[in-house]
Write a protein that holds these residues in place. Sequence first.
Motif, PDB file in Angstrom:
ATOM      1  N   ARG A  12       0.780  -1.312  -0.166  1.00 63.43           N
ATOM      2  CA  ARG A  12      -0.421   0.122  -0.340  1.00 63.43           C
ATOM      3  C   ARG A  12       1.207   1.392  -0.165  1.00 63.43           C
ATOM      4  O   ARG A  12       1.847   1.498   0.958  1.00 63.43           O
ATOM      5  CB  ARG A  12      -1.553  -0.189   0.822  1.00 63.43           C
ATOM      6  N   PRO A  13       0.617   2.194  -1.164  1.00 62.22           N
ATOM      7  CA  PRO A  13       1.587   2.896  -1.296  1.00 62.22           C
ATOM      8  C   PRO A  13       1.638   4.383  -0.179  1.00 62.22           C
ATOM      9  O   PRO A  13       0.144   4.380   0.627  1.00 62.22           O
ATOM     10  CB  PRO A  13       1.671   3.803  -2.822  1.00 62.22           C
ATOM     11  N   ARG A  14       2.519   5.073   0.165  1.00 65.16           N
ATOM     12  CA  ARG A  14       2.122   6.023   1.018  1.00 65.16           C
ATOM     13  C   ARG A  14       1.872   7.466   0.120  1.00 65.16           C
ATOM     14  O   ARG A  14       1.052   8.265   0.944  1.00 65.16           O
ATOM     15  CB  ARG A  14       3.409   6.638   2.010  1.00 65.16           C
ATOM     16  N   THR A  15       1.936   7.694  -1.160  1.00 61.15           N
ATOM     17  CA  THR A  15       1.417   8.957  -1.589  1.00 61.15           C
ATOM     18  C   THR A  15       0.513   7.928  -2.792  1.00 61.15           C
ATOM     19  O   THR A  15       0.735   7.884  -3.152  1.00 61.15           O
ATOM     20  CB  THR A  15       2.854   9.109  -2.838  1.00 61.15           C
ATOM     21  N   GLY A  21      -5.337   2.982   1.007  1.00 62.09           N
ATOM     22  CA  GLY A  21      -3.875   2.688  -0.052  1.00 62.09           C
ATOM     23  C   GLY A  21      -4.201   1.111  -0.630  1.00 62.09           C
ATOM     24  O   GLY A  21      -3.716   1.410  -1.387  1.00 62.09           O
ATOM     25  N   VAL A  22      -5.105   0.625  -0.190  1.00 64.92           N
ATOM     26  CA  VAL A  22      -5.835  -0.627  -1.088  1.00 64.92           C
ATOM     27  C   VAL A  22      -5.625  -0.805  -2.538  1.00 64.92           C
ATOM     28  O   VAL A  22      -5.133  -0.893  -3.476  1.00 64.92           O
ATOM     29  CB  VAL A  22      -6.425  -1.233   0.013  1.00 64.92           C
ATOM     30  N   CYS A  23      -6.632   0.161  -2.677  1.00 67.97           N
ATOM     31  CA  CYS A  23      -7.075   0.559  -3.879  1.00 67.97           C
ATOM     32  C   CYS A  23      -5.643   1.356  -5.151  1.00 67.97           C
ATOM     33  O   CYS A  23      -5.822   0.970  -6.180  1.00 67.97           O
ATOM     34  CB  CYS A  23      -8.193   1.640  -4.363  1.00 67.97           C
ATOM     35  N   ALA A  24      -5.462   2.043  -4.337  1.00 67.45           N
ATOM     36  CA  ALA A  24      -3.838   2.465  -5.282  1.00 67.45           C
ATOM     37  C   ALA A  24      -2.371   1.374  -5.478  1.00 67.45           C
ATOM     38  O   ALA A  24      -2.032   0.921  -6.230  1.00 67.45           O
ATOM     39  CB  ALA A  24      -3.259   3.694  -4.493  1.00 67.45           C
ATOM     40  N   ASP A  33      -6.538   2.737 -13.341  1.00 66.89           N
ATOM     41  CA  ASP A  33      -6.477   4.198 -12.719  1.00 66.89           C
ATOM     42  C   ASP A  33      -7.090   3.628 -11.375  1.00 66.89           C
ATOM     43  O   ASP A  33      -8.355   2.412 -11.191  1.00 66.89           O
ATOM     44  CB  ASP A  33      -7.789   4.547 -13.784  1.00 66.89           C
ATOM     45  N   PRO A  34      -6.877   4.306 -10.653  1.00 66.19           N
ATOM     46  CA  PRO A  34      -7.352   3.600  -9.204  1.00 66.19           C
ATOM     47  C   PRO A  34      -8.788   3.929  -8.481  1.00 66.19           C
ATOM     48  O   PRO A  34      -9.275   3.751  -7.640  1.00 66.19           O
ATOM     49  CB  PRO A  34      -6.066   4.208  -7.860  1.00 66.19           C
ATOM     50  N   ASN A  35      -8.980   5.288  -9.683  1.00 67.86           N
ATOM     51  CA  ASN A  35     -10.948   5.943  -9.371  1.00 67.86           C
ATOM     52  C   ASN A  35     -11.199   5.112  -9.558  1.00 67.86           C
ATOM     53  O   ASN A  35     -12.350   4.796  -8.736  1.00 67.86           O
ATOM     54  CB  ASN A  35     -10.791   6.445 -10.071  1.00 67.86           C
ATOM     55  N   LEU A  36     -10.962   4.256 -10.397  1.00 71.56           N
ATOM     56  CA  LEU A  36     -11.863   2.976 -11.016  1.00 71.56           C
ATOM     57  C   LEU A  36     -12.114   1.652 -10.279  1.00 71.56           C
ATOM     58  O   LEU A  36     -13.307   0.900 -10.112  1.00 71.56           O
ATOM     59  CB  LEU A  36     -11.493   2.350 -12.093  1.00 71.56           C
ATOM     60  N   LEU A  61      -4.048  -7.725   4.691  1.00 70.46           N
ATOM     61  CA  LEU A  61      -2.750  -8.841   3.668  1.00 70.46           C
ATOM     62  C   LEU A  61      -2.193  -8.054   2.878  1.00 70.46           C
ATOM     63  O   LEU A  61      -0.689  -8.194   2.841  1.00 70.46           O
ATOM     64  CB  LEU A  61      -3.866  -9.063   3.112  1.00 70.46           C
ATOM     65  N   MET A  62      -2.224  -6.756   3.092  1.00 65.62           N
ATOM     66  CA  MET A  62      -1.012  -5.663   2.461  1.00 65.62           C
ATOM     67  C   MET A  62      -0.693  -4.835   3.331  1.00 65.62           C
ATOM     68  O   MET A  62      -1.131  -4.238   4.452  1.00 65.62           O
ATOM     69  CB  MET A  62      -2.147  -4.793   1.124  1.00 65.62           C
ATOM     70  N   PRO A  63       0.807  -4.994   3.257  1.00 64.95           N
ATOM     71  CA  PRO A  63       1.717  -4.179   4.620  1.00 64.95           C
ATOM     72  C   PRO A  63       1.740  -2.858   3.295  1.00 64.95           C
ATOM     73  O   PRO A  63       1.540  -2.576   2.508  1.00 64.95           O
ATOM     74  CB  PRO A  63       3.339  -4.743   4.183  1.00 64.95           C
ATOM     75  N   ARG A  64       2.365  -2.240   4.407  1.00 64.54           N
ATOM     76  CA  ARG A  64       2.632  -0.665   4.019  1.00 64.54           C
ATOM     77  C   ARG A  64       3.901  -0.216   3.121  1.00 64.54           C
ATOM     78  O   ARG A  64       5.257  -1.400   3.160  1.00 64.54           O
ATOM     79  CB  ARG A  64       2.966   0.136   4.916  1.00 64.54           C
TER      80      ARG A  64
END
Length: 406
Positions: A12-15, A21-24, A33-36, A61-64
Amino acid sequence: MPSPDQLPVISRPRTGALAGGVCAGLARRWQLDPNLLRIAVVVLTFFGGLGLVAYAACLLLMPREGSTEVPLRRLLPFTRTWPNRTLVVVTIAAAVALVAAVGTQGIGLGPMVVIFCVWFFGIRGRNVHTAPPQRSEPTPFEREAEHWRQRLVEQDTPGYVEAAAPAAPLAAAGEQRWTQPYTEPASDLAVRDDDLPVKGSRPARRRWRLWWLALTLAGGAVLAVTVLGHLGLPATPLAYAAAVLAGFGVTLVVSTWTRRPPLLLPVTLLTAVATASMLVTSLGVRVPDAGERAYSFRSGADLPASIELQAGELTVDLSRLELASDQSLSVHVGAGQLNLVVPSGVTTQVDWTVKAGEYNATGTSVGESRGGFDLEGSTPYPAGGGGTHTLRVVAEVGLGELDVKR
């Protein structure tokens, strides 16, 4: 920088993250596109809470970015010894069971339609419309290499001064021995007037034109809810909020082909949060108390009757507790770890139960450690200083680990 397909884990990105940050992170891995994906999560929420459950499972389940520790292992310490594959399978099974228990009706083919839309507008559309064109023209480096080769060949052209005889004097220092023939500079490397920025020019501004589409769709959906309300169907505030959210969501999908209008994304997210809150309220779903909690008590007046945590790690420190009378305490952890520190100056009776997990006790004459299902027992801790009052603790863990020590 490695490509998304070469990343070892999906992080999961910080930016660029709006919530967790799951969708990103998924969009970066799948090149979407993360908005989708955010729209898909919001839409799937209305199908038995599937979107919220799936988002929560991915969040666990997703680390930073920059870390390799799975959040679920920190939340449930007893899972640190589990293989990654087992952890993923158990989490998915728990998510499916939760969806089946909370929202068994109204799912149907809806999730399949949402997944198809993500594939069609995201993956397929991107491959069809944004495929890189085949490169037929030589690169600037290839052009310069060809020009340099031509210059070496043209040394034999008139103007090249060749040594006439061995006895001929050498050319004076600094004298040019051959005249460089004229070659037209590479057009790709030359700076042209039309490449220079125009004075006073500004970057293209995002247009507000698609807001008319968003307001039209939202207004039409609200009108449809009103008409259905007059026909006898329930026109609740949740229905109106969902109608507005549907209009904004369709506009966001359309804006993937054009520039997204200003403020549309934050307004859509606020509408989604309000709609989700109404949905949770209407379903009577209680927000779970989860996280890491720690309590310490020194007197019986401050000691509560019960302490409860639905998921996470709970620490109850009674090592300095002093009682003026006999008291009891009930401690319950649904899923996670319970750390109980009993007092040394008070006679304590611990009645414990672990539905599934481990039990560890230290500080008694004989240490005890057990694991499995449906574990229960009673452990006495006599007062070291001859205390006259007794503390009875009922400790229960549904799924996890119970550690009792003095």
